[in-house]
Motif scaffolding. Structure first.
Motif, PDB file in Angstrom:
ATOM      1  N   ASP A 109       0.831  -1.207   0.000  1.00  0.00           N
ATOM      2  CA  ASP A 109       0.000   0.000   0.000  1.00  0.00           C
ATOM      3  C   ASP A 109       0.867   1.259   0.000  1.00  0.00           C
ATOM      4  O   ASP A 109       0.554   2.243  -0.690  1.00  0.00           O
TER       5      ASP A 109
ATOM      6  N   TRP B 132      -4.969  10.706  -0.182  1.00  0.00           N
ATOM      7  CA  TRP B 132      -5.131   9.318   0.274  1.00  0.00           C
ATOM      8  C   TRP B 132      -6.533   8.796  -0.044  1.00  0.00           C
ATOM      9  O   TRP B 132      -6.697   7.651  -0.482  1.00  0.00           O
TER      10      TRP B 132
ATOM     11  N   GLU C 112      -7.442   5.555  -2.438  1.00  0.00           N
ATOM     12  CA  GLU C 112      -8.261   4.394  -2.089  1.00  0.00           C
ATOM     13  C   GLU C 112      -9.395   4.183  -3.091  1.00  0.00           C
ATOM     14  O   GLU C 112      -9.787   3.052  -3.377  1.00  0.00           O
TER      15      GLU C 112
ATOM     16  N   ARG D 129      -7.151   3.667  -7.056  1.00  0.00           N
ATOM     17  CA  ARG D 129      -5.835   3.053  -7.212  1.00  0.00           C
ATOM     18  C   ARG D 129      -5.814   2.000  -8.316  1.00  0.00           C
ATOM     19  O   ARG D 129      -4.869   1.936  -9.112  1.00  0.00           O
TER      20      ARG D 129
END
Length: 572
Positions: free
Chosen positions: A259, A285, A289, A292
């Protein structure tokens, strides 16, 4: 084969949400990690300089962090990876003073990495014209290295910097100055590093087999008359940067590190592409999520299978695995002549304790496999290159002396400084760049989160003609690497039909036309929606290739440059 060295690369990443004290923990944890790296045998650390890139990099004063690290370590080298050289960010005299001071407090352990910056956040934030940043780098590195060796510095008068003679002190421990490096992201900048006689810090996440071509070309130029050193010493070295996490169990290494590796790549594309960003509000971020997988960072594609590591498997993996897997990957880089690997462990939400465990394990189970005979091989390399280095330094303009009769005169020098070049009008190149940027942002808004059907409806034959005509007008020959020939773009639709457009490159110009070429150098086949997503930076070409949605035939090395050749974002 050369002896290979190992380093750690720090961005100081801090994904949202943020808590009080989190930046303090981030910095203190990094210093503790560097103490471990020093103890177990890593050769260097690299600390970036970035500004305004929230979540991706909270490292805006690397000279302060590296000074702190110098007092908590004994032998590890301390690398600026990199210092931004445009004078609008850092005055060259201040750079020379800080580098020399760090070299003194660390007892001669500095590596001086340099760069231009290319993110919109930084260039716009400091008012630096994108079209001028390379010229500013070239100008500043010449001035800074002269400040190290000229006593006194004989002054400077250029469109980017005006400075009277001054003795810039202190002077560095390492003579004539610390080793020079430059940030590189593609083949052309590797060549640029070699022509300037400086080390190449490559951030391209390339496989060892691809790196071989870059390394061979780099050293060919180093040994040729093309090499004219930017400084007063030559630093012939190539370093590649990779994400890393290490554990005896492959699945655990993946779980702990993938990750972070993927966020590193995603956030890099976020700031260096065309993704909109609102300072203080955009949550990188959260976007990671959500998107991605579509951006080529699909976690499900990274599986534990005990096989040899590949840096990209349709999704970025890097050096994440067991000691044997990582050692095998390193050996492949060593065999093609890479001099150093910089590992990124502090990335995304990677945990401090996992990073520390990985560093200890690397020092115990991986590093010892590469130390035997390393100094001897490095000495052989230095001896082999010595004649070429000597010839290159003869081509470098020597240090200067103080102008005869010069004496400091505050009033005259201030007046002279304020008679500097007026702010110029935007050039045609500036206007074209701004037009490309606006078109790119407009296309991104159309394509982003749109369905395939919606994109196909908006991108019919008439729109295609206008689009490829615009691509031809946006063509940037400096990104083509001297290529001349035809490139075919074969666009497919959901109903099975296909349309082909040919882009003919003649050198300085590009021309678009319907229909296939008789002898294309490169043919790209993709659906119309995927093609547009690639061009605006909303899809990862490697991921589409692994899924069979993008097919490339012909000169494969040309493909990564296409976006930048036609005014799009860098793929790196």
């Amino acid at each position: 084969m050369v002896g290979i060295r190992f380093s750690l690369f720090y961005e100081h990443q801090l994904p949202r949400p943020w808590d009080d004290g989190q930046e303090l923990r981030l910095y203190q944890d990094a210093l503790e990690q560097i103490e471990i790296a020093d103890r177990v045998g890593f050769d260097a650390i690299w600390e970036v300089e970035h500004h305004f890139l929230e979540e991706y990099s909270h490292s805006s004063a690397p000279e302060v962090f590296l000074a702190a690290a110098s007092q908590r370590t004994k032998r590890i080298r301390l690398g600026h990876g990199i210092v931004q050289l445009p004078p609008g960010v850092n005055h060259p005299a201040r750079i020379a003073e800080r580098i020399a001071t760090l070299d003194l407090v660390s007892n001669g352990r500095v590596e001086f990495g340099t760069g231009e910056s290319s993110s919109s956040a930084e260039l716009g934030g400091f008012g630096i014209r994108r079209a001028e940043k390379r010229a500013q780098w070239q100008d500043a590195i010449d001035a800074v290295t002269r400040m190290f060796v000229e006593e006194p510095f004989a002054g400077w008068n250029s469109p980017h910097l005006r400075m009277p003679p001054r003795n810039v002190i202190p002077k560095p421990v390492q003579k004539p100055h610390p080793p020079l490096w430059v940030a590189c992201s593609r083949r052309e900048t590797i060549q640029f590093a070699a022509r300037n006689g400086i080390g190449a810090l490559s951030f391209s996440f390339v496989e060892p087999e691809d790196a071989a071509k870059w390394v061979d070309e780099y050293y060919r130029i180093i040994e040729s008359d093309e090499c004219v050193p930017a400084g007063f010493a030559v630093n012939p070295n190539v370093c590649v940067v990779l994400p890393m996490m290490l554990h005896e169990d492959e699945a655990t290494a993946i779980d702990r590190g993938i990750d972070g590796a993927h966020f590193f790549g995603f956030a890099l594309a976020h700031y260096y592409g065309t993704t909109p960003h609102d300072p203080g509000r955009t949550n990188v971020w959260e976007a990671f999520e959500e998107r991605r997988a579509a951006q080529g960072f699909d976690r499900d594609q990274i599986i534990a299978n005990s096989q040899a590591l590949r840096v990209n498997v349709g999704s970025l993996r890097g050096a994440i695995g067991t000691p044997d897997q990582v050692a095998d990957l390193i050996r492949r880089y060593e065999n093609v002549g890479v001099d150093q690997i910089g590992f990124v462990l502090q990335a995304g939400t990677n945990r401090h304790e996992h990073i520390c465990e990985a560093l200890e394990l690397f020092g115990k189970s991986v590093l010892p496999r590469f130390t035997e005979g390393r100094e001897e091989r490095e000495a052989e390399k230095a001896a082999r290159l010595a004649p070429a280095v000597e010839r290159a330094l003869e081509r470098r303009e020597p240090a200067r002396s103080l102008p005869v009769g010069y004496r400091m005169d505050e009033d005259a020098e201030v007046a002279r400084a304020h008679r500097g070049p007026r702010l110029r009008r935007p050039t045609l190149a500036d206007v074209r760049h701004e037009a490309r940027r606006r078109v790119q942002k407009g296309l991104f808004r159309i394509v982003h989160n749109a369905s395939d059907e919606a994109i196909e409806r908006r991108f019919g034959p008439r729109a295609q003609r206008a689009f490829f005509g615009g691509m031809a007008r946006a063509y940037d020959p400096s990104m083509a690497g001297g290529f001349k020939g035809d490139i075919d773009f074969r666009l497919t639709t959901a109903d099975g039909s296909a349309t082909t457009w040919t882009m003919t490159i003649t050198g300085e110009r590009a021309y678009a036309g319907p229909g296939p070429s008789r002898a294309p150098a490169l043919t790209l086949t993709a659906s119309t929606p995927d093609f547009l997503r690639i061009l605006v930076g909303d899809a990862n070409p490697a991921s589409l290739m692994m899924d069979g949605r993008l097919k490339i035939r012909g000169e494969f090395e040309l493909a990564p440059r296409l976006s930048e050749m036609f005014g799009g974002p860098s793929p790196y």
